[in-house]
Design an enzyme around this catalytic site. Sequence first.
Site, PDB file in Angstrom:
ATOM      1  CB  ILE A 177      52.436  15.509  21.391  1.00  0.00           C
ATOM      2  CG1 ILE A 177      52.472  15.145  19.898  1.00  0.00           C
ATOM      3  CG2 ILE A 177      53.637  16.375  21.745  1.00  0.00           C
ATOM      4  CD1 ILE A 177      52.388  16.346  18.963  1.00  0.00           C
ATOM      5  CE1 TYR A 228      48.707  22.102  23.176  1.00  0.00           C
ATOM      6  CE2 TYR A 228      50.496  23.684  23.039  1.00  0.00           C
ATOM      7  CZ  TYR A 228      49.807  22.712  23.729  1.00  0.00           C
ATOM      8  OH  TYR A 228      50.228  22.346  24.986  1.00  0.00           O
ATOM      9  CE  LYS A 233      50.168  18.237  23.177  1.00  0.00           C
ATOM     10  NZ  LYS A 233      51.242  18.961  23.911  1.00  0.00           N
ATOM     11  CB  THR A 242      56.200  20.020  28.045  1.00  0.00           C
ATOM     12  OG1 THR A 242      54.918  19.394  28.173  1.00  0.00           O
ATOM     13  CG2 THR A 242      57.219  19.248  28.864  1.00  0.00           C
TER      14      THR A 242
END
EC number: 4.1.3.3
Length: 298
Positions: A207, A139, A169, A48
């Site tokens: 998240i 991630y 994540k 993002t």
Amino acid sequence: MASNIEGILAPVFTPMYEDGEVNYSVIADYLSFLKRKNINGILVGGTTGETASLSLQERKDVLNAWLQSARRHKIKVIAQIGGIPLPDVIEMAQFAEDVEVDAIMTLPELYYKPRNVEQLVSYLETVSKAAPTLPLIYYHFPMMSGVDLNMKRFFALASSRIPNFMGMKADLNVAVQVADLLATDQKIFMANHHLAEAALMGHESSIATVTNMFPELVQTIVNAVSTGDVNTARKLQETLNRAVDNITEQGEFLPCMKSAMPMITGIQVGPPRRPLFAVDETTKKNIEDRLKAIKIIF
């Protein structure tokens, strides 16, 4: 390694000017907005945040700018340091430790990709040793990274070899796979907006990009699940799904989300940086009209 990072975190956009330069002047108000909405943690440098489009120095400068505001508001900061050559990842890890972020997150190596679990864990070990005092989060985003290994085997090996391995994540499918391996100080942070389903399975930390635009809705969904009001959670999740669909059906995910952010919150995050392309005025109008039609904005 014990960590109290949990709950609903926002993976923040990197504000840009029209010419693609970072607009640092927006960050203080942006973070104040999140704090008013009871968001107490952010991820800097994620997908993002367009981290792949920033130079190494910009990544440091952007992280510093967010940290300055976060400390005033007592908001926790996770720094995503991966997605660049390993020497630069190590430099970012050391920098993150020096400026005292609360945790680091990293992607895998993106060019010489790990071909097996051992290679991936070895890479993370190298990164973790560069910032041994910080919790490390992996991630897992195979759609972008191209790395999709056996996550149950990975999680077990990473937990046994990396003292500061805090979790991942990832999406709900991965969370379900590794649920029985989670230690009390480990978390799977949900990476998308399907939050009711995740909370029902016991994964309440997230998240997700949508938290920037819909912080109250996101929190209400998770709270409804935690109090057993599943019917309300389902209805609110459907509302969130409709909002996301009406934004992202207009084009590429990140440019559309950056376009919608000021419409919904008033926070001017600007366009994406190249190689991404900003949405045109017609598309912006389509997004605005659709959000008005479903009463997200008025």
